[in-house]
Scaffold this active site. Structure first.
Site, short mmCIF file in Angstrom:
data_model
loop_
_atom_site.label_atom_id
_atom_site.label_comp_id
_atom_site.label_asym_id
_atom_site.label_seq_id
_atom_site.Cartn_x
_atom_site.Cartn_y
_atom_site.Cartn_z
N GLU A 46 0.79 -1.23 0.00
CA GLU A 46 0.00 0.00 0.00
C GLU A 46 0.82 1.28 0.00
OE1 GLU A 46 -0.67 -1.38 4.43
OE2 GLU A 46 -0.46 -2.38 2.50
N ASN A 47 2.14 1.16 0.20
CA ASN A 47 2.95 2.37 0.09
C ASN A 47 3.24 2.75 -1.36
OD1 ASN A 47 4.61 0.02 0.08
ND2 ASN A 47 6.42 1.28 0.33
#
Length: 218
Positions: A46-47
């Site tokens: 998700e980064n």
């Protein structure tokens, strides 16, 4: 009991060709090392990384290439790097085929508590709430009991919830279980682990079929 690596290996058997898969922090990240031969999946962080590979060796190490848990990772051919807004749009839009998460507690209603323990410092929820809200196919990976021996598979979660009625599959160091009709259903047990031990360490309602197979590892 299963080792962390065996837990990751067992989860990797649930990967299907063409899946987009999000791996949460902790044991789930190890799944990247056990993608079955011939299965083509895109691992998402998700980064802002789609297309994670296995963990790097010393020659591949790049301190700027990290996952959501700040571990150094590799990128496979065809990978894409983008900002977190695009990453969360992918998650919230339901474009992730499988999510693998750690947890503190799971209960028979499919509730999950994974983001905080009251009284302990919390950096933030991270992407967990978005992942459980945006994904329909989730596997929770965690130890069956705490270090003090208390069950983490409960009738009702006692910690603040990350998501409600969203978990259907749980893999622990003792067993693989599915949640059906307000109960944990024992599907597989770790090699050498008895059904009696699993029963004793499960606090929520547990259904045990007549013949529960052992997991097999090469």
């Amino acid at each position: 009991m299963l080792t962390r690596e065996q837990m990751a290996q067992r989860v990797a058997r649930e990967l299907r060709d063409g899946y987009y898969v999000n791996l949460g922090i902790g044991i789930p990240t190890l799944v990247a090392n056990f993608v079955p031969p011939g299965v083509d999946v895109m691992l998402q962080s998700e980064n802002g990384l789609l297309g994670m590979g296995a963990f790097p060796d010393e020659a591949e190490l790049d301190a700027d290439m990290i996952n959501a848990g700040k571990q150094t990772v590799t990128a496979r051919p065809g990978a894409a790097i983008f900002d977190s807004a695009q990453s969360f749009a992918m998650i919230r839009g339901g474009h992730v085929d499988l999510t693998v998460l750690g947890a503190f507690e799971v209960d028979v209603e499919g509730n999950i508590a994974s983001w905080m323990i009251p009284g302990k410092m919390v950096k933030g929820m991270g992407g967990a709430m978005d992942l459980v809200a945006g994904a329909e196919n989730i596997i929770v990976v965690m130890t069956h009991a705490s270090k003090s021996g208390e069950s983490k598979l409960l009738a009702h979660c006692t910690l603040p919830l990350t998501g409600a009625n969203c978990i259907r599959r749980v893999l622990t160091d003792l067993a693989y279980l599915e949640i059906e009709n307000g109960a944990f259903v024992l599907k597989e047990r770790a090699p050498g682990v008895s059904v009696e031990e699993i029963i004793s360490k499960t606090a929520g309602r547990l259904i045990v079929p007549d013949d529960v197979p052992e997991m097999r590892f090469q």
